[in-house]
Scaffold this motif. Structure first.
Motif, PDB file in Angstrom:
ATOM      1  N   PHE A  50      11.780  26.194 -40.293  1.00  0.00           N
ATOM      2  CA  PHE A  50      13.012  26.108 -41.290  1.00  0.00           C
ATOM      3  C   PHE A  50      13.562  27.317 -41.534  1.00  0.00           C
ATOM      4  N   THR A  68      16.870  24.839 -44.403  1.00  0.00           N
ATOM      5  CA  THR A  68      17.303  23.861 -43.631  1.00  0.00           C
ATOM      6  C   THR A  68      16.772  24.024 -42.377  1.00  0.00           C
ATOM      7  N   LEU A  72      17.855  18.543 -39.910  1.00  0.00           N
ATOM      8  CA  LEU A  72      18.732  18.580 -41.043  1.00  0.00           C
ATOM      9  C   LEU A  72      20.320  18.870 -40.935  1.00  0.00           C
ATOM     10  N   LYS A  73      20.679  19.669 -40.505  1.00  0.00           N
ATOM     11  CA  LYS A  73      22.044  20.198 -40.264  1.00  0.00           C
ATOM     12  C   LYS A  73      22.887  18.904 -39.313  1.00  0.00           C
ATOM     13  N   SER A  85      21.963  18.062 -45.755  1.00  0.00           N
ATOM     14  CA  SER A  85      21.642  19.109 -44.571  1.00  0.00           C
ATOM     15  C   SER A  85      20.385  20.154 -45.376  1.00  0.00           C
ATOM     16  N   VAL A  86      20.172  19.986 -46.632  1.00  0.00           N
ATOM     17  CA  VAL A  86      19.534  21.201 -47.073  1.00  0.00           C
ATOM     18  C   VAL A  86      18.343  20.593 -48.050  1.00  0.00           C
ATOM     19  N   GLN A 123      10.220  15.802 -41.407  1.00  0.00           N
ATOM     20  CA  GLN A 123      10.613  17.157 -42.342  1.00  0.00           C
ATOM     21  C   GLN A 123       9.494  17.235 -43.427  1.00  0.00           C
TER      22      GLN A 123
END
Length: 272
Positions: A50, A68, A72-73, A85-86, A123
């Protein structure tokens, strides 16, 4: 998880023992653990792949790390999905605990029909590998209720976002950077040529709501502004606070009844 999720996925999540999946398919909003130092947490997140993009103080003796990664982005770059995204980690030096936003819970909430289970389970597994021994928070919702969540009848859903301003994307971003000499801009995360997510520091008086309804979920801050399609928008506070505090009672909500309006007012100030 959804009712038709594979038994393999259920087995993985039940083995990890964090999301409180059961016959009712409840998913916890947060993953809880024992206290560690901020610098140690940053290193663990980075070692897990991350990128820590912000360190923020939402309450006294507490730090939120915003982080992030490319996966995710990529999800946040999809239309109207920037908030996914975060992820956030709150390190509470007062209560000696940590609390991490569950990517499965907030993935379902913020991705809506675009939710890709495998991305957010990945994640989730990265976080649990980096921080062994995490447990489920009492704040939780049934999986099938997360995407359609609203506090009560007449309250906003995810898609009922507040429009803060209109204009060219670069001009809107420049206004936030210029406001108060940029001191209230916590982070800037470019997701695509057409979308940028900004972390913004709302007023000290406004953010006192965290003390009233629970510092354990202080990762709710910093608040975010999405700059996309020539608009600056934010999640409606009556939605965002409620989904971040899913055990919030009507009585508790009434103690902060003025806060949603104050948040929207604070977020509009850079664009006035």
């Amino acid at each position: 998880m959804k009712k038709n999720v594979s038994s393999i996925v259920y087995s993985i999540l039940m083995f990890v023992g964090v999301t409180t999946l059961s016959a009712s398919d409840e998913i916890s909003a947060y993953l809880l653990g024992s206290h560690i130092e901020v610098n140690v947490a940053k290193t663990k997140l980075q070692d897990a792949g991350f990128e820590v993009i912000a360190s923020y103080t939402p309450v006294e003796n507490g730090t939120t790390l915003v982080f992030t990664n490319d996966a995710l982005k990529a999800q946040g770059a999809k239309p109207k999905r920037a908030h996914a995204s975060v992820l956030r980690m709150f390190i509470d030096d007062k209560e000696k605990t940590i609390s991490i936003t569950n990517p499965i819970y907030f993935g379902k909430a913020f991705m809506q029909d675009d939710y890709q289970e495998s991305v957010f389970i990945d994640q989730y597994e990265k976080i649990n590998s980096a921080f062994p021994g995490l447990t489920a928070s009492k704040d939780k919702l049934d999986a099938d209720d997360i995407a359609s969540f609203h506090f009560m009848m007449g309250m906003p859903y995810y898609e009922d976002q507040d429009e803060l301003a209109t204009g060219k994307n670069e001009e809107l971003i420049a206004k936030v950077k210029a406001y108060k000499e940029g001191k209230l801009l916590i982070f800037e995360l470019k997701l695509s040529d057409n979308c940028t997510l900004l972390g913004f520091d709302i007023g000290d008086k406004t953010k006192e709501f965290v003390k009233k309804i629970g510092r354990a979920n202080a990762a709710v801050l910093p608040y975010c502004i999405s700059i996309e399609d020539a608009k600056a928008t934010s999640l409606a506070a009556k939605y965002y606070l409620a989904v971040s505090y899913p055990q919030l009672s009507m009585g508790q909500f009434m103690t902060i009844s003025s806060v949603p309006g104050a948040i929207e007012k604070d977020l509009k100030k850079p664009f006035e």
